[in-house]
Design a protein around this motif. Structure first.
Motif, short mmCIF file in Angstrom:
data_model
loop_
_atom_site.label_atom_id
_atom_site.label_comp_id
_atom_site.label_asym_id
_atom_site.label_seq_id
_atom_site.Cartn_x
_atom_site.Cartn_y
_atom_site.Cartn_z
N ILE A 182 -18.22 55.23 -39.54
CA ILE A 182 -16.94 55.81 -39.95
C ILE A 182 -16.79 55.52 -41.42
CG2 ILE A 182 -14.44 55.75 -39.64
CD1 ILE A 182 -15.00 54.85 -36.74
N PHE A 183 -16.71 56.56 -42.23
CA PHE A 183 -16.65 56.38 -43.67
C PHE A 183 -15.24 56.17 -44.18
CE2 PHE A 183 -20.68 58.57 -43.01
CZ PHE A 183 -21.52 57.71 -43.69
N SER A 184 -14.26 56.83 -43.59
CA SER A 184 -12.88 56.61 -44.00
C SER A 184 -11.95 57.15 -42.91
CB SER A 184 -12.59 57.32 -45.32
OG SER A 184 -12.70 58.72 -45.15
N ALA A 185 -10.77 56.61 -42.89
CA ALA A 185 -9.79 57.08 -41.92
C ALA A 185 -9.14 58.34 -42.48
CB ALA A 185 -8.75 56.00 -41.67
N GLN A 186 -9.29 59.42 -41.75
CA GLN A 186 -8.72 60.69 -42.20
C GLN A 186 -7.88 61.27 -41.07
OE1 GLN A 186 -12.15 63.06 -43.09
NE2 GLN A 186 -12.45 62.14 -45.10
N ALA A 187 -7.06 62.20 -41.44
CA ALA A 187 -6.28 62.90 -40.43
C ALA A 187 -7.23 63.65 -39.52
CB ALA A 187 -5.32 63.87 -41.11
N PRO A 188 -6.90 63.74 -38.23
CA PRO A 188 -7.79 64.46 -37.31
C PRO A 188 -8.03 65.90 -37.79
CG PRO A 188 -5.97 63.41 -36.13
CD PRO A 188 -5.71 63.25 -37.60
N SER A 189 -9.25 66.35 -37.61
CA SER A 189 -9.58 67.73 -37.99
C SER A 189 -10.22 68.41 -36.80
CB SER A 189 -10.52 67.75 -39.19
OG SER A 189 -11.78 67.28 -38.81
N SER A 190 -10.50 69.67 -36.97
CA SER A 190 -11.09 70.42 -35.86
C SER A 190 -12.62 70.37 -35.91
CB SER A 190 -10.62 71.87 -35.92
OG SER A 190 -11.02 72.46 -37.15
N ALA A 191 -13.18 69.60 -36.83
CA ALA A 191 -14.64 69.52 -36.94
C ALA A 191 -15.09 68.06 -36.91
CB ALA A 191 -15.11 70.18 -38.22
N LEU A 192 -16.31 67.87 -36.46
CA LEU A 192 -16.93 66.55 -36.39
C LEU A 192 -18.26 66.64 -37.13
CD1 LEU A 192 -17.35 63.68 -35.05
CD2 LEU A 192 -18.45 64.92 -33.19
N ILE A 202 -25.00 67.57 -39.15
CA ILE A 202 -24.57 68.60 -38.21
C ILE A 202 -23.05 68.58 -38.17
CG2 ILE A 202 -24.64 69.38 -35.81
CD1 ILE A 202 -27.15 67.57 -35.51
N VAL A 203 -22.42 69.74 -38.32
CA VAL A 203 -20.97 69.84 -38.22
C VAL A 203 -20.66 70.67 -36.97
CG1 VAL A 203 -18.86 70.63 -39.33
CG2 VAL A 203 -20.71 69.70 -40.72
N VAL A 204 -19.84 70.10 -36.10
CA VAL A 204 -19.48 70.81 -34.87
C VAL A 204 -17.97 70.96 -34.79
CG1 VAL A 204 -21.52 70.10 -33.57
CG2 VAL A 204 -19.52 68.66 -33.55
N SER A 205 -17.53 72.03 -34.18
CA SER A 205 -16.11 72.32 -34.04
C SER A 205 -15.63 72.00 -32.64
CB SER A 205 -15.85 73.80 -34.33
OG SER A 205 -16.27 74.12 -35.63
N SER A 239 -21.63 69.72 -25.63
CA SER A 239 -22.13 68.35 -25.85
C SER A 239 -23.58 68.20 -25.42
CB SER A 239 -21.24 67.33 -25.14
OG SER A 239 -21.24 67.57 -23.75
N LEU A 240 -24.00 68.92 -24.39
CA LEU A 240 -25.40 68.84 -23.97
C LEU A 240 -26.32 69.42 -25.03
CD1 LEU A 240 -25.12 69.80 -20.19
CD2 LEU A 240 -25.46 67.54 -21.18
N LEU A 241 -25.92 70.54 -25.60
CA LEU A 241 -26.72 71.16 -26.66
C LEU A 241 -26.78 70.24 -27.88
CD1 LEU A 241 -28.28 73.51 -27.89
CD2 LEU A 241 -26.09 74.52 -28.55
N LEU A 242 -25.66 69.63 -28.25
CA LEU A 242 -25.65 68.71 -29.39
C LEU A 242 -26.60 67.54 -29.12
CD1 LEU A 242 -24.59 67.73 -32.11
CD2 LEU A 242 -22.72 66.61 -30.87
N GLY A 243 -26.60 66.99 -27.92
CA GLY A 243 -27.51 65.90 -27.57
C GLY A 243 -28.97 66.31 -27.72
N GLU A 244 -29.29 67.52 -27.28
CA GLU A 244 -30.66 68.01 -27.40
C GLU A 244 -31.06 68.20 -28.86
OE1 GLU A 244 -31.19 71.49 -24.98
OE2 GLU A 244 -30.43 70.47 -23.20
N VAL A 245 -30.14 68.71 -29.66
CA VAL A 245 -30.43 68.91 -31.08
C VAL A 245 -30.67 67.57 -31.77
CG1 VAL A 245 -29.43 69.69 -33.29
CG2 VAL A 245 -29.22 71.11 -31.24
N VAL A 246 -29.83 66.57 -31.48
CA VAL A 246 -29.98 65.24 -32.08
C VAL A 246 -31.33 64.64 -31.69
CG1 VAL A 246 -29.09 62.87 -32.09
CG2 VAL A 246 -27.51 64.80 -32.34
N LYS A 247 -31.70 64.73 -30.43
CA LYS A 247 -32.99 64.19 -29.98
C LYS A 247 -34.14 64.88 -30.70
CE LYS A 247 -31.64 62.69 -25.38
NZ LYS A 247 -31.76 62.91 -23.93
N ALA A 248 -34.05 66.19 -30.84
CA ALA A 248 -35.10 66.94 -31.52
C ALA A 248 -35.23 66.51 -32.98
CB ALA A 248 -34.83 68.44 -31.42
#
Length: 103
Positions: free
Chosen positions: A61-71, A81-84, A89-98
């Motif tokens: 966690i780099f800094s405390a920011q107001a919640p946003s619609s992206a991660l 990787i920026v996700v909305s 979540s399964l696809l994100l897990g597969e992408v991270v592993k790859a």
């Protein structure tokens, strides 16, 4: 596991970390450091399995920011990787592993 095996693993963990930080291809890193690429690949497979079996991913966690619609997810310090909201979540897990396997 004996002390000699622990020393080898520690040695190769350091080498793999230096490779990741170098930004070089595996081949270029091996040439610069006079290491056989097959040996580096072997330790990637061997140590990668033990790390992957834990199923842990480091989050910073780099800094405390107001919640946003992206991660934003950074994998091995190289890939971003920026996700909305509503992402798969399964696809994100597969992408991270790859991406981890490419490092």
């Amino acid at each position: 596991m004996d002390a000699n095996s622990n020393k080898k693993q520690a040695y190769w963990r350091v080498k793999l970390q230096k490779y990741r930080q170098s930004g070089l291809s595996r081949r270029a890193f091996c040439e610069q450091n006079r290491i056989k690429k097959s040996r580096l690949d072997y330790w990637f497979r061997r140590l990668g399995k033990s790390a992957a079996s834990k199923g842990l991913v480091e989050l910073k966690i780099f800094s405390a920011q107001a919640p946003s619609s992206a991660l934003e997810v950074v994998v091995t310090g190289k890939y971003r990787i920026v996700v909305s909201n509503g992402f798969d979540s399964l696809l994100l897990g597969e992408v991270v592993k790859a991406l981890e396997s490419l490092a």
